[in-house]
Write a protein that holds these residues in place. Structure first.
Motif, PDB file in Angstrom:
ATOM      1  N   LEU A  84      16.053 -12.857 -34.931  1.00 26.80           N
ATOM      2  CA  LEU A  84      16.603 -13.988 -34.195  1.00 26.80           C
ATOM      3  C   LEU A  84      16.425 -13.669 -32.722  1.00 26.80           C
ATOM      4  O   LEU A  84      17.074 -12.761 -32.188  1.00 26.80           O
ATOM      5  N   ARG A  85      15.539 -14.394 -32.050  1.00 24.53           N
ATOM      6  CA  ARG A  85      15.157 -14.021 -30.693  1.00 24.53           C
ATOM      7  C   ARG A  85      15.129 -15.217 -29.751  1.00 24.53           C
ATOM      8  O   ARG A  85      14.828 -16.337 -30.159  1.00 24.53           O
ATOM      9  N   LEU A  86      15.447 -14.921 -28.497  1.00 28.40           N
ATOM     10  CA  LEU A  86      15.331 -15.885 -27.409  1.00 28.40           C
ATOM     11  C   LEU A  86      14.321 -15.363 -26.402  1.00 28.40           C
ATOM     12  O   LEU A  86      14.315 -14.163 -26.084  1.00 28.40           O
ATOM     13  N   ARG A  87      13.504 -16.255 -25.902  1.00 22.77           N
ATOM     14  CA  ARG A  87      12.509 -15.874 -24.905  1.00 22.77           C
ATOM     15  C   ARG A  87      12.619 -16.811 -23.708  1.00 22.77           C
ATOM     16  O   ARG A  87      12.749 -18.024 -23.852  1.00 22.77           O
ATOM     17  N   PHE A  88      12.576 -16.223 -22.522  1.00 20.84           N
ATOM     18  CA  PHE A  88      12.573 -16.980 -21.273  1.00 20.84           C
ATOM     19  C   PHE A  88      11.394 -16.489 -20.434  1.00 20.84           C
ATOM     20  O   PHE A  88      11.186 -15.289 -20.288  1.00 20.84           O
ATOM     21  N   ASP A  89      10.633 -17.409 -19.888  1.00 19.42           N
ATOM     22  CA  ASP A  89       9.572 -17.004 -18.970  1.00 19.42           C
ATOM     23  C   ASP A  89       9.342 -18.103 -17.942  1.00 19.42           C
ATOM     24  O   ASP A  89       9.848 -19.215 -18.063  1.00 19.42           O
ATOM     25  N   GLY A  90       8.603 -17.769 -16.914  1.00 20.32           N
ATOM     26  CA  GLY A  90       8.323 -18.730 -15.853  1.00 20.32           C
ATOM     27  C   GLY A  90       7.833 -18.010 -14.618  1.00 20.32           C
ATOM     28  O   GLY A  90       7.335 -16.886 -14.685  1.00 20.32           O
ATOM     29  N   TYR A  91       7.997 -18.652 -13.478  1.00 18.35           N
ATOM     30  CA  TYR A  91       7.609 -18.036 -12.211  1.00 18.35           C
ATOM     31  C   TYR A  91       8.654 -18.350 -11.146  1.00 18.35           C
ATOM     32  O   TYR A  91       9.477 -19.260 -11.288  1.00 18.35           O
ATOM     33  N   VAL A  92       8.605 -17.576 -10.079  1.00 17.01           N
ATOM     34  CA  VAL A  92       9.520 -17.763  -8.957  1.00 17.01           C
ATOM     35  C   VAL A  92       8.700 -17.777  -7.668  1.00 17.01           C
ATOM     36  O   VAL A  92       7.979 -16.818  -7.384  1.00 17.01           O
ATOM     37  N   GLY A  93       8.797 -18.863  -6.919  1.00 15.51           N
ATOM     38  CA  GLY A  93       8.129 -18.952  -5.622  1.00 15.51           C
ATOM     39  C   GLY A  93       6.680 -19.354  -5.698  1.00 15.51           C
ATOM     40  O   GLY A  93       6.222 -20.202  -4.945  1.00 15.51           O
TER      41      GLY A  93
END
Length: 405
Positions: A84-93
């Motif tokens: 059971l997993r959660l993933r968060f990703d993205g970019y900043v700036g």
């Protein structure tokens, strides 16, 4: 050897930073090569009005039931939330500066809570600098560039789990620096180069600092061009390659003064040991057919570690080698037939303490939305041969459902 690896890492870094090629993402599907999670859709994405921040959210869940028959033990049923997993990703700036976080909550992922040990909720916590489509630099905790099956997400497997050789011989997550040069082209010879310098201690380790470290290097060759839909990052030919596609790859890993019996994994050793690992793997896909083969090996000059307070008490590095062979065909109805055969031969030094194993697996998988929503069934039989000539046969039947976004 240590000096050569460090110089190579620094030269690659300087060469990439010197370039100034513009690169931007067009959507929230980041496709981070360092983290080949399987993606069917794009998850739930949020972008700030000024476009200087992006967050993408995903989850996945594996529910499993099985029946186990082991010699010298009573038959048993199992039922569990395997993952059971959660993933968060993205970019900043700027899309060149990215991040990825993956958390695990299932008991099998987190493990038993032991006094003085950390809770293993954090699987990935890593930052990236990606100046262009070819180069990626990572800092933090994530998977090392090891064997193909190990690097791929557990949600992108055809059978309910990885092979016995991946469980025993492969490298895993670690904290450190990674550098990738990706040069995949659709219809012509291509290659990827991947390297890492890490602690060698595995994930979520906060024990006293030491002078150990690990070096990893991997090369991937695509003689017939890149796979469709990043097809090396998932098992089975669900993209139905129109032309044959082949991957040939190899990894070398050296873990200096490792604390655990399997490098980043395993039980704590009484004394630190240096170990080396070699992985060679191949993948061929065409028109619904998929063939995978791999070789894994771990060596150590002095595998035994003795308790300084009791000379009769010892443990050891798990050394040996293994082969995996996996073949599948995807029917037009999106049912897939899979077979896998694995052999595991331990080194003669530890032969008296652990058996050689042959494993036979067959499975049927039904894909609803590719690997993002599927039902899997599997039958696996293990033949174990011991040093004294005795043998055992264990088997299990397993049913599993995978769903995620």
């Amino acid at each position: 050897m240590k000096t050569k690896f460090l110089l190579l890492f620094l030269l690659i870094s300087l060469f990439s930073i010197a370039q100034d090629i513009k690169f931007s993402t067009k959507d929230n599907d980041l496709k981070l090569a360092t983290l080949p999670y399987y993606n069917y859709g794009r998850g739930l994405g949020l972008t700030s009005p000024d476009s200087i921040f992006q967050l993408n959210i995903r989850f996945r869940m594996q529910n499993r039931m099985g029946f186990l028959n082991n010699e010298d033990q009573e038959d048993a049923f199992e039922g569990q939330v395997r993952r059971l997993r959660l993933r968060f990703d993205g970019y900043v700036g700027n899309p060149k500066f990215l991040y990825a976080i993956q958390l695990s909550f299932a008991p099998g992922d987190v493990g038993e809570i032991e006094a003085g040990e950390n809770i293993n909720i954090i699987r990935d916590a890593v930052m990236f600098y990606r100046p262009n489509k070819h180069w990626s630099f990572a800092f933090g905790q994530t998977k090392l560039p090891g064997n193909r099956q190990r690097v791929n997400s557990s949600g992108a497997l055809q059978l309910t789990d990885r092979s016995i050789n991946n469980a025993r011989f492969n490298i895993d997550r670690d904290f450190g620096f990674q550098t990738y040069f990706l040069n995949e082209k659709n219809e012509q010879f291509s290659y990827n180069l991947k390297s890492a310098i890490s602690t060698g201690n595995g994930r979520n380790v906060t024990k006293s600092p030491d002078d150990g470290f690990a070096l990893t290097g991997r090369i991937e060759l695509f003689p017939m061009g890149a796979f469709a839909k990043d097809g090396t990052t998932f098992e089975g030919d669900i993209a139905r390659e129109q032309k044959p596609k082949l991957l040939l790859a190899g990894t070398f890993h050296r873990n200096v003064k490792a604390r655990q019996s399997q490098g980043q994994l395993g039980s704590d050793l009484f004394e630190k040991r240096t170990m080396e690992s070699l992985f060679v793997d191949a993948m061929l896909k065409y028109n619904g057919w998929s063939l995978m083969s791999s070789y894994m090996n771990r060596t150590s000059e002095n595998p035994f570690a003795f308790n300084p307070e009791d000379a009769t008490d010892f443990n050891y590095v798990y050394i040996g080698e293994g082969f995996d062979y996996q073949l599948s065909y995807l029917l037009r109805t999106n049912y897939e037939l899979i077979g896998r055969f694995s052999t595991q031969k331990v080194n003669e030094d530890i032969r008296a303490f652990t058996p050689n194993t042959r494993q036979y697996s067959v499975g049927v998988t039904k894909y609803f939305w590719e690997h993002a929503f599927k039902i899997q069934s599997e039958f696996t039989l293990d033949d174990l041969t011991y040093f004294d000539g005795s043998s055992k046969t264990n088997w299990y039947i397993r049913f599993q459902v995978e769903i995620g976004i």
